[in-house]
Motif scaffolding. Structure first.
Motif, mmCIF file in Angstrom:
data_model
loop_
_atom_site.group_PDB
_atom_site.id
_atom_site.type_symbol
_atom_site.label_atom_id
_atom_site.label_comp_id
_atom_site.label_asym_id
_atom_site.label_seq_id
_atom_site.Cartn_x
_atom_site.Cartn_y
_atom_site.Cartn_z
ATOM 1 N N UNK A 245 10.446 78.002 83.394
ATOM 2 C CA UNK A 245 10.749 76.573 83.349
ATOM 3 C C UNK A 245 11.449 76.155 82.056
ATOM 4 N N UNK A 246 11.662 77.123 81.147
ATOM 5 C CA UNK A 246 12.343 76.773 79.892
ATOM 6 C C UNK A 246 13.785 76.358 80.180
ATOM 7 N N UNK A 247 14.415 77.121 81.076
ATOM 8 C CA UNK A 247 15.774 76.771 81.502
ATOM 9 C C UNK A 247 15.687 76.046 82.852
ATOM 10 N N UNK A 248 16.742 75.281 83.155
ATOM 11 C CA UNK A 248 16.729 74.499 84.405
ATOM 12 C C UNK A 248 16.638 75.415 85.623
ATOM 13 N N UNK A 249 17.368 76.516 85.552
ATOM 14 C CA UNK A 249 17.340 77.537 86.605
ATOM 15 C C UNK A 249 17.452 78.884 85.905
ATOM 16 N N UNK A 250 17.518 79.956 86.680
ATOM 17 C CA UNK A 250 17.704 81.283 86.081
ATOM 18 C C UNK A 250 19.039 81.834 86.562
ATOM 19 N N UNK A 251 19.923 82.114 85.608
ATOM 20 C CA UNK A 251 21.253 82.590 85.992
ATOM 21 C C UNK A 251 21.179 84.042 86.462
ATOM 22 N N UNK A 252 21.692 84.290 87.637
ATOM 23 C CA UNK A 252 21.666 85.633 88.214
ATOM 24 C C UNK A 252 23.053 86.266 88.069
ATOM 25 N N UNK A 275 21.498 76.720 83.233
ATOM 26 C CA UNK A 275 20.599 76.669 82.081
ATOM 27 C C UNK A 275 20.077 75.268 81.787
ATOM 28 N N UNK A 276 20.892 74.255 82.054
ATOM 29 C CA UNK A 276 20.487 72.875 81.750
ATOM 30 C C UNK A 276 20.555 72.540 80.271
#
Ligand code: PEP
Ligand code: MN
Length: 339
Positions: A245-252, A275-276
């Motif tokens: 939850x640190x980043x908005x999403x997880x970049x794949x 990432x947000x």
């Protein structure tokens, strides 16, 4: 099923192969590449006589294709798809396509100003939202039709093609007329009516990956658009939902080599929504270029602190300018490494 023709074959041999496939009850797509010609079966290939087909003169090899996506499948179309834009730039091919702009169009001064700035930094296209998919009904929903008009003004002022998100099938005709690339957002990746509708018009479609979509689901969304006749599809990874939850999403980033193998469609990366956080855009954009992305989608705002949407992940134009230069350098360097 895919039929690979020999290097040399006569028109009659091609005709015979197509005929044998059609006898099995399928439509045949003929893809003529520089090196190879491939025949792809559209529909259920079960009743094709594979043995007879593979013995025909001119036929090199017959392969069963088990993946449910056909037109998007690299087996059907070995060469990379390159999507040409109105300003002579492209998405896919040798040149990196950086698409940039604010999350939302907010005013004429804002969108024209950002367009001029990102153009000067080498952007291939301007991206700005007019119809915004917001989690809250109380949040700014975008300027709608007025936003489209302002994007057109920014295009007039800069020559940059415009990319913007469609939310409703009601707007397909208007988007086809007014927009250069139609974005289907993550939340609509499996809005099949919308996918069908944009598949029946001619403007390129950029499909963002759904928040929890697998590669296959994402490619099936591309297939919906392509099945309608529009083969100009761009895939955009924008991060997926994970426990982090640190980043908005997880970049794949693994999606780049995986999709490169599975599909011929161009792949671009959106490190802003992934990432947000604006300070994470730079390293992940660099990572995307090093991993072989065809382009990037980066949010740029003249005044991120007062942006009506996604300010925390937006870069100021001067920061974007520095990043754009680094991305181009890295892209050139990667070509020398891979030679
Ligand atoms: C956007 O591009 O502004 C957007 C809403 O992105 P996504 O659909 O990836 O959330
Ligand atoms: Mn946004």
């Amino acid at each position: 099923m895919v039929v690979i023709m020999k290097r040399e074959f006569t028109p009659e041999q091609l005709e015979a192969a197509v005929h044998t496939m059609e006898e099995g009850g399928v439509k045949v797509m003929v893809s003529k590449g520089a090196e190879t010609t491939i025949l792809g079966a559209e529909g259920n290939a079960e009743h094709i006589d594979q043995e007879k087909l593979s013995l025909l003169p001119g036929v090199e090899r017959v392969m069963r294709v088990t993946e449910p996506y056909k037109k998007a499948n690299r087996k059907y179309h070995p060469e990379d798809t390159v999507i040409e834009l109105s300003n002579g730039r492209s998405v896919g091919g040798n040149r990196l396509a950086v698409i940039a702009g604010p999350c939302s169009v907010e005013s004429e001064a804002q969108i024209v100003g950002v367009a001029q700035a990102v153009k000067a930094s080498g952007a291939a296209a301007l991206r700005g939202g007019a119809f915004k998919p917001r989690t809250s009904p109380y949040a700014f929903q975008g300027m709608g039709n007025d936003g489209i008009r302002l994007l057109q003004e920014a295009k007039e002022a800069t020559g940059l093609p415009i990319v913007t998100e469609i939310m409703s099938t009601d707007n397909v005709e208007m988007f086809e007329m007014c927009v250069d690339v139609i974005q289907v957002g993550a939340r609509n990746m499996q809005n099949f009516d919308l996918l069908k509708a944009v598949g029946h018009q001619d403007k390129p479609v950029m499909i963002k990956r759904g928040m929890s979509a697998t590669y296959e689901e994402w490619l099936m969304s591309a297939e919906y658009v392509m099945a309608g006749g529009n083969e100009n599809v761009i895939l955009c990874e924008r991060g997926i939902r994970t426990f982090e939850s640190y980043t908005r999403n997880t970049l794949d980033l693994a999606c780049i080599p995986v999709l490169r193998k599975l599909t011929h469609l161009p792949i671009i990366i959106d490190p802003s929504h992934a990432t947000g956080k604006s300070w994470l855009v730079d390293p992940l954009a660099m990572g995307a270029v090093a991993t072989g992305a065809d382009g990037l989608l980066i949010e740029v705002h003249n005044d991120p602190a007062h942006a009506l949407c996604d300010g925390p992940q937006s870069l100021k134009p001067e920061v974007f300018d520095g990043l754009a230069k680094k991305l181009l350098k890295l892209h050139d360097f990667m070509k020398t490494v891979e030679e």
